[in-house]
Design an enzyme around this catalytic site. Structure first.
Site, mmCIF file in Angstrom:
data_model
loop_
_atom_site.group_PDB
_atom_site.id
_atom_site.type_symbol
_atom_site.label_atom_id
_atom_site.label_comp_id
_atom_site.label_asym_id
_atom_site.label_seq_id
_atom_site.Cartn_x
_atom_site.Cartn_y
_atom_site.Cartn_z
ATOM 1 N N HIS A 181 -1.133 -6.720 -7.293
ATOM 2 C CA HIS A 181 0.108 -6.586 -6.520
ATOM 3 C C HIS A 181 0.361 -7.872 -5.725
ATOM 4 C CE1 HIS A 181 0.357 -1.980 -6.732
ATOM 5 N NE2 HIS A 181 -0.719 -2.327 -7.414
ATOM 6 N N ASP A 190 5.537 -4.029 -0.840
ATOM 7 C CA ASP A 190 5.026 -3.257 -1.972
ATOM 8 C C ASP A 190 5.402 -1.783 -1.811
ATOM 9 O OD1 ASP A 190 2.707 -3.807 -4.202
ATOM 10 O OD2 ASP A 190 2.729 -1.710 -3.532
#
Ligand code: BUP
Length: 464
Positions: free
Chosen positions: A16, A122
């Protein structure tokens, strides 16, 4: 008008973090100031990339915030998804959420940087919506996944495709797609959905996404136009496809620093590849979290050896292996010297994949790896283990036609997936041969991969 200032809040996990930092660098090349928020051990991994980018004049800042380990009941140093024991996962997420206040204070008071204009966080950070509200700026939701996966997950849930299906390994057809795609609950359980104890978190993630001002995805439109459009339509949201973000920074220094901690220097690795024939080397890596069990590691090694092709295998650090596997790997390394290179740590993956000697990628199908393979024009041996990897494997094999599946039909138990399953050496050997040779079918796969790479490059050019 004041300069744009984007605040990136990545999940502290390589899969990520890396694409989020790549996206920050992309915006920085367009003159926007970007601040990347990270906890200390994660910041250490990002710093080489940020330093390299800053040396080339890009306006990127790294803001480091310690976690309150004791207060959260976490072992000292649990700082990144790849070192959080599963029993501490919920506490870890709760501890990270408590960063909201210090991050907000820092951003409001930090002299020398203009006030933020946007938060890009995120999807696993629902608390970032409150951060954006406190700063009075928009919040965008960042996904390091493909639109195909997001749409499949959404449609399975929206149309109740698993309702009344008791068997986790019974395939159901994903509703609402033009193409027939089958998936089991064990392969695509939904992000945090159905995991006991994570119901509230799943709801928070969903609410934060729905209330955000748009979605940013590391994919490119030309690869999956119908799924990007389908996802945007069904969610009623603005979707920006910014990828493949690994292609924006072609300086070897920045790419070598990507994800940090190269156990083998990028130079050494590239020299090794320079001595190999074009398209001859198989690259094998299971990403930052998946770790093949002892027996599986041995079968994999024997399968690679038997394939007869040169290979680079990222085996990660020696302390990730039991005694028997370690002894096996050391013996294999000695046996295949010159033909096989074992990397005992972090590899310069983006550089390896784009080297002319690279021929195929045996991958766990983390989305970044899958996209990086497509971007480099390489066929994959798709060997998924958990989370979105099964859908990414379907994307590679069934949608894009650039992959050979391995172990994808095995019955699975969600969360404990690969523990009991061993893919035999013969299967590994056959899959590698099929990706590297494979007759007409193999050639067609490689042609499709090369065509996709050309589209990927066009997508990141001005006007793409
Ligand atoms: Br391992 C490894 N070097 O040695 P994914 C990975 N990477 O550069 P993950 C290296 O990490 P998820 C190494 O290029 C990619 O950008 C690689 O992301 C880089 O898998 C990233 O492929 C890995 O998404 O995450 O980390 O297992 O949970 O998303 O599958």
């Amino acid at each position: 008008m004041a300069a744009a200032h984007f605040v990136f809040v990545p999940l502290m996990a390589q899969g990520h973090l890396i694409p989020a930092v790549d996206t920050a660098l992309l915006l920085a090349t367009h003159g926007a100031l970007c601040t990347v928020v990270a906890t200390p051990a994660t910041a250490a991994r990002v710093r080489p990339t940020v330093d390299s980018a800053r040396r080339s004049g890009l306006p990127v800042l790294l803001a480091e915030f310690p976690l309150d380990y004791a207060g959260a009941g976490l072992p000292e140093g649990v700082d990144n998804m790849d070192n959080v024991p599963s029993e501490f996962m919920a506490r870890y997420f709760a501890a990270v959420a408590r960063l909201r206040e210090p991050v907000e204070r820092h951003l409001l008071l930090h002299a020398g940087a203009p006030r933020p204009t946007c938060v890009v966080a995120d999807f696993c950070h629902p608390w970032a919506s409150e951060l954006a509200a406190g700063l009075a700026v928009p919040r965008l939701t960042f996904f390091s996944m493909c639109a195909f996966c997001l749409l499949c997950q959404h449609n399975v849930e929206r149309f109740g495709a698993y309702d009344g299906v008791a068997d986790d390994n019974a395939p159901v057809v994903v509703p609402g797609l033009a193409r027939r795609i089958e998936v089991t609950r064990a392969q695509a359980p939904g992000f945090f959905r159905g995991v006991p104890g994570w119901e509230k978190f799943a709801d928070d993630v969903e609410r934060a996404r729905a209330e955000s001002d748009g979605v940013v995805i590391n994919t490119f439109l030309e690869m999956e136009p119908e799924y990007v459009a389908g996802y945007a339509d069904s969610r009623g949201m603005k979707v920006w496809t910014v990828g493949p973000v690994s292609l924006y920074h072609q300086s070897t220094a920045t790419l070598a620093a990507r994800g940090n901690t190269a156990a083998i220097g990028a130079d050494e690795c590239l020299r090794w590849l320079d001595g190999k024939e074009p398209g001859s080397v198989v690259y094998v890596s299971f990403g930052s979290i998946v770790h093949p069990e002892e027996k599986q590691a041995m079968e994999l090694g024997l399968g690679l050896e038997a394939s007869g092709h040169p290979f680079i295998w990222v085996v990660k650090s020696p302390d990730r292996h039991g005694e028997a596997a370690l002894a096996f790997l050391r013996e294999l390394e000695a046996r295949v010297t010159g033909r096989g290179l074992l990397i005992w740590g972090w590899a310069p993956q983006a550089l390896i994949l784009s080297h002319p000697a690279a021929g195929a990628f045996v991958t766990h199908c983390g989305w970044n790896s899958t996209l990086e393979a497509a971007t480099a024009g390489l066929p994959v041996v798709a060997w998924p283990h958990f989370t979105d990897q099964f859908l990414n494997a379907k994307m590679a094999v069934e949608v894009l036609g650039i992959g050979v599946g391995v172990g994808v039909e095995e019955p699975l138990v969600y969360q404990r997936v690969r523990k009991e399953i061993v893919v035999a050496r013969g299967t590994v050997e056959a899959a590698v041969r099929s990706a590297m040779d494979g007759g007409e079918e193999g050639e067609a796969r490689r042609r499709r991969a090369r065509a996709l790479a050309a589209k990927a490059r066009a997508a990141v050019r001005e006007g793409g």
